[in-house]
Enzyme design. Sequence first.
Site, PDB file in Angstrom:
ATOM      1  CB  CYS A 187      -3.207   1.067   9.180  1.00 27.03           C
ATOM      2  SG  CYS A 187      -3.436   1.547   7.459  1.00 27.03           S
ATOM      3  CB  CYS A 205      -4.271   5.783   4.029  1.00 20.42           C
ATOM      4  SG  CYS A 205      -4.156   4.422   5.200  1.00 20.42           S
ATOM      5  CB  CYS A 220      -0.951   0.001   1.196  1.00 22.67           C
ATOM      6  SG  CYS A 220      -0.110   0.175   2.779  1.00 22.67           S
ATOM      7  CG  ASP A 244       0.083   3.063   4.484  1.00 23.44           C
ATOM      8  OD1 ASP A 244      -0.112   3.978   3.672  1.00 23.44           O
ATOM      9  OD2 ASP A 244      -0.825   2.394   4.999  1.00 23.44           O
TER      10      ASP A 244
END
Length: 147
Positions: free
Chosen positions: A103, A59, A33, A35
Amino acid sequence: MYSEKVMDHFNNPRNVGEIDNASGVGTVGNAKCGDIMRMYLDIDENQVIRDVKFKTFGCGAAVATSSMATELVKGKTVNEALQVTNKAVMEALDGLPSVKVHCSLLAEEAIHAALWDYAEKHGIKIEGLEKPVSDIGEKEEAPEEEY
């Protein structure tokens, strides 16, 4: 849909920044992703986390989990901080959508990476701490098949 707590920590993140001469710094990411999370710990002579800061590129959920993770470890001992799991981060945020669970794994792994750096710098072993991975995609469970 995000909880009010997730939105609050995204819009008003706590403990953003860097710590000069940090006791431990951990950087982890998720190649899938994009991150990236960096956690800075200031740990005193009694192994209590005096201060913690983070910098996250990602995000809103990544920012919110970083912020909450710092709140959960601040003032804790090294061993107490090691017990902060991704589930604890998610619970403290009143949940995350399933597609954003990674996350919270990033936040847990960033804490572990910073603790690992601290242990390496001080020549100590923290019981139960395993060498962190730099890409949490290596640790994530295989997704369930969709039908």
